[in-house]
Motif scaffolding. Structure first.
Motif, PDB file in Angstrom:
ATOM      1  N   ILE A 152       9.390 -11.001   3.604  1.00 35.16           N
ATOM      2  CA  ILE A 152       8.816 -11.255   2.284  1.00 35.16           C
ATOM      3  C   ILE A 152       7.832 -10.138   1.986  1.00 35.16           C
ATOM      4  O   ILE A 152       6.871  -9.932   2.735  1.00 35.16           O
ATOM      5  CB  ILE A 152       8.111 -12.620   2.222  1.00 35.16           C
ATOM      6  N   SER A 153       8.071  -9.404   0.905  1.00 34.96           N
ATOM      7  CA  SER A 153       7.283  -8.212   0.588  1.00 34.96           C
ATOM      8  C   SER A 153       6.686  -8.299  -0.808  1.00 34.96           C
ATOM      9  O   SER A 153       7.410  -8.372  -1.800  1.00 34.96           O
ATOM     10  CB  SER A 153       8.176  -6.967   0.688  1.00 34.96           C
ATOM     11  N   PHE A 154       5.357  -8.305  -0.882  1.00 34.53           N
ATOM     12  CA  PHE A 154       4.645  -8.225  -2.152  1.00 34.53           C
ATOM     13  C   PHE A 154       4.175  -6.790  -2.353  1.00 34.53           C
ATOM     14  O   PHE A 154       3.201  -6.358  -1.751  1.00 34.53           O
ATOM     15  CB  PHE A 154       3.462  -9.197  -2.171  1.00 34.53           C
ATOM     16  N   SER A 155       4.917  -6.029  -3.154  1.00 35.77           N
ATOM     17  CA  SER A 155       4.581  -4.640  -3.492  1.00 35.77           C
ATOM     18  C   SER A 155       4.648  -3.737  -2.268  1.00 35.77           C
ATOM     19  O   SER A 155       3.666  -3.085  -1.905  1.00 35.77           O
ATOM     20  CB  SER A 155       3.194  -4.556  -4.149  1.00 35.77           C
ATOM     21  N   GLY A 156       5.805  -3.661  -1.670  1.00 28.29           N
ATOM     22  CA  GLY A 156       5.988  -2.848  -0.466  1.00 28.29           C
ATOM     23  C   GLY A 156       6.913  -1.666  -0.678  1.00 28.29           C
ATOM     24  O   GLY A 156       7.424  -1.427  -1.772  1.00 28.29           O
ATOM     25  N   ALA A 157       7.118  -0.915   0.391  1.00 30.87           N
ATOM     26  CA  ALA A 157       7.978   0.269   0.364  1.00 30.87           C
ATOM     27  C   ALA A 157       8.406   0.596   1.795  1.00 30.87           C
ATOM     28  O   ALA A 157       7.848   0.063   2.757  1.00 30.87           O
ATOM     29  CB  ALA A 157       7.249   1.457  -0.256  1.00 30.87           C
TER      30      ALA A 157
END
Length: 315
Positions: free
Chosen positions: A189-194
């Protein structure tokens, strides 16, 4: 019958609800008290994890959460982190909030061209993520952990770290060699990732990635929504990662917030129910669906810090 059920929803959804109200999430919440343990010591620095147990811990999914802070700050036990972990715990999910080394702490004048410093900071965080994972695996009987249901989650720098951790593992890179053979996470689960790739475009070579839930603002200039590339040096944001997932039919859920910036990295508490739903559907239910939504919500107010740039974090 199709081998996979693919539901690609590229839609613009205008939300008229109180989902993102003014009251801070967790206001007045009675937090669950975690068990705190030291899981590793790196560079003479003890690293701790807070374990929030659900009432019925047997075979519960486990979520390892990594806080945000640009690799210069942040903490595992802040108000938002405790609220997030408490919500998961009370919904039958074990939440584990971890420390990790801040590889850019004290640095100044760091920009997108400072590739070596950024890459080193990401690698340090991923190493610590793997160490935390190994601690949980080693203590699986004591903690009643189902190691086939370990999910990674993170915000901003933490989101970069969890995406990178799965990417390194799926590509058989040396940094992931300490993890057990055949091991993989159950979800990300990624909130604003890269993801940082030194091999050009995003590719998963050794094994398919686990299901991903990726959320990002389309106007994010801190962790770029699309990303940036210098020859084979590719810092790929959610948009570019999503292209790979959709093309290869990897299970995923994508939420793109039209016109929003980096403030999306901070709404993980507000969207806790969506994360729990993702775990129920993709981890427990093993869904192979692809859901891709563009959302516009006037209730998510742009913030001054969310409209900033990567370089302005370090000055």
């Amino acid at each position: 019958m199709f081998k996979r059920i693919i539901s690609i929803l590229t839609v613009l959804i205008v939300i008229h609800s109180d989902l993102f109200g003014q009251m801070p999430f967790g206001h007045g919440m009675d937090f669950v008290t975690p068990k705190t343990v030291m899981y590793a010591e790196k560079d003479s620095c003890p690293l701790y994890m807070d374990i929030y147990e659900p009432e019925n811990a047997v075979n519960a999914p486990t979520v390892i959460f990594m806080f945000g802070g640009g690799f210069i700050g942040g903490q595992r036990n802040g108000f938002a982190e405790r609220a997030w972990c408490t919500t998961l715990s009370r919904n039958g999910i074990r939440a584990v909030a971890i420390d990790y080394r801040l590889g850019l702490k004290g640095m100044h004048r760091i920009g997108l061209k400072s590739v070596a410093m950024l890459r080193n900071a990401i690698s340090m965080a991923v190493e610590d993520l793997y160490s935390a994972s190994l601690y949980l695996i080693a203590h699986q009987d004591e903690l009643e952990i189902d190691c086939s249901r370990i999910v990674l989650a993170g915000s901003s720098a933490g989101a970069i770290s969890v995406l990178q951790g799965e990417y390194e593992l799926c590509n058989g890179h040396d940094i992931a060699s300490e993890l057990p053979d055949g091991f993989n996470y159950a979800g990300v689960i990624s909130f604003s990732g890269a993801i940082f790739s030194e091999d050009g475009r995003i590719r998963y070579k050794d094994m398919d990635p686990c299901p991903h839930f990726m959320l990002h603002g389309t106007s994010d200039h801190i962790v770029l929504y699309k990303g940036i590339r210098f020859f084979n040096q590719n810092f790929a944001g959610t948009d570019r990662i999503a292209r790979t997932f959709i093309k290869k039919e990897f299970p995923c859920r994508i939420m793109r917030f039209k016109g929003n910036g980096h403030e999306i990295s901070s709404i993980y508490n507000t969207l806790a129910d969506e994360c729990i739903s993702f775990i129920d559907r993709y981890v427990t239910g093993k869904s192979e669906c692809i859901s891709d939504a563009m959302l516009s919500d006037p209730a998510i107010a742009p913030t001054e810090w969310g409209a900033g740039s990567f370089g302005k974090l370090y000055h």
